[in-house]
Design a protein around this motif. Sequence first.
Motif, mmCIF file in Angstrom:
data_model
loop_
_atom_site.group_PDB
_atom_site.id
_atom_site.type_symbol
_atom_site.label_atom_id
_atom_site.label_comp_id
_atom_site.label_asym_id
_atom_site.label_seq_id
_atom_site.Cartn_x
_atom_site.Cartn_y
_atom_site.Cartn_z
ATOM 1 N N MET A 103 33.698 -7.291 -22.804
ATOM 2 C CA MET A 103 34.531 -7.524 -24.015
ATOM 3 C C MET A 103 35.782 -6.574 -24.008
ATOM 4 O O MET A 103 35.561 -5.225 -23.558
ATOM 5 C CB MET A 103 33.585 -7.259 -25.280
ATOM 6 N N ILE A 104 36.758 -7.070 -24.365
ATOM 7 C CA ILE A 104 38.055 -6.167 -24.485
ATOM 8 C C ILE A 104 38.505 -6.050 -25.963
ATOM 9 O O ILE A 104 38.318 -7.049 -26.662
ATOM 10 C CB ILE A 104 39.270 -6.599 -23.652
ATOM 11 N N ALA A 148 33.192 -0.641 -19.256
ATOM 12 C CA ALA A 148 33.238 0.611 -18.864
ATOM 13 C C ALA A 148 32.828 1.705 -19.766
ATOM 14 O O ALA A 148 32.799 2.870 -19.270
ATOM 15 C CB ALA A 148 34.896 0.890 -18.834
ATOM 16 N N GLN A 149 31.970 1.294 -20.643
ATOM 17 C CA GLN A 149 31.520 2.323 -21.384
ATOM 18 C C GLN A 149 29.559 2.505 -21.140
ATOM 19 O O GLN A 149 29.127 1.540 -20.768
ATOM 20 C CB GLN A 149 31.332 1.960 -22.920
ATOM 21 N N CYS A 194 29.961 -3.670 -29.031
ATOM 22 C CA CYS A 194 29.924 -4.986 -28.922
ATOM 23 C C CYS A 194 29.266 -5.688 -30.269
ATOM 24 O O CYS A 194 29.773 -6.821 -30.800
ATOM 25 C CB CYS A 194 28.911 -5.703 -27.810
ATOM 26 N N ALA A 195 28.088 -4.927 -30.723
ATOM 27 C CA ALA A 195 27.619 -5.497 -32.147
ATOM 28 C C ALA A 195 28.686 -5.387 -33.377
ATOM 29 O O ALA A 195 28.766 -6.255 -33.926
ATOM 30 C CB ALA A 195 26.385 -4.711 -32.481
ATOM 31 N N ALA A 196 29.400 -4.075 -33.460
ATOM 32 C CA ALA A 196 30.321 -4.123 -34.335
ATOM 33 C C ALA A 196 31.412 -4.918 -34.495
ATOM 34 O O ALA A 196 32.034 -5.237 -35.434
ATOM 35 C CB ALA A 196 30.783 -2.408 -34.428
ATOM 36 N N PHE A 197 31.861 -5.171 -33.242
ATOM 37 C CA PHE A 197 33.191 -5.653 -33.118
ATOM 38 C C PHE A 197 33.147 -7.323 -32.607
ATOM 39 O O PHE A 197 34.114 -7.758 -32.145
ATOM 40 C CB PHE A 197 34.139 -5.147 -32.135
ATOM 41 N N ASP A 207 35.723 -13.355 -23.522
ATOM 42 C CA ASP A 207 35.675 -14.263 -22.267
ATOM 43 C C ASP A 207 37.169 -14.424 -21.917
ATOM 44 O O ASP A 207 37.894 -15.224 -22.786
ATOM 45 C CB ASP A 207 34.886 -15.446 -22.631
ATOM 46 N N PRO A 208 37.748 -14.008 -20.984
ATOM 47 C CA PRO A 208 39.013 -13.975 -20.412
ATOM 48 C C PRO A 208 39.483 -15.527 -20.623
ATOM 49 O O PRO A 208 40.848 -15.779 -20.350
ATOM 50 C CB PRO A 208 39.264 -13.275 -18.966
#
Length: 95
Positions: A1-2, A27-28, A37-40, A69-70
Amino acid sequence: MIIEIRSHGGFGGITAAAPPRRIDTDAQPADRRAALCAAFRPGALSQLAQTPCPGCPDRMRYAITVTEDPTQSPHSITLSEGQLPPEMLDLIDSV
């Protein structure tokens, strides 16, 4: 996810803007990735957008774009500081 975050706004016509932030959750570290990922996730952001926010015109605003997803279109939403829970503001400040 970006996750891409642009902030702007401020009190009584005084505007402030921070440089845009771009977070690649892959990268985290695992615990931070899970929190981001949960918050956003788009569903969580859409729920926050429904939160009433009296007095929000004089608060910071966050334009958030999430690409899960790109191969799919990104999800974009703008939220006021008053619509974001403190722990999410802390996540934003930490990146």
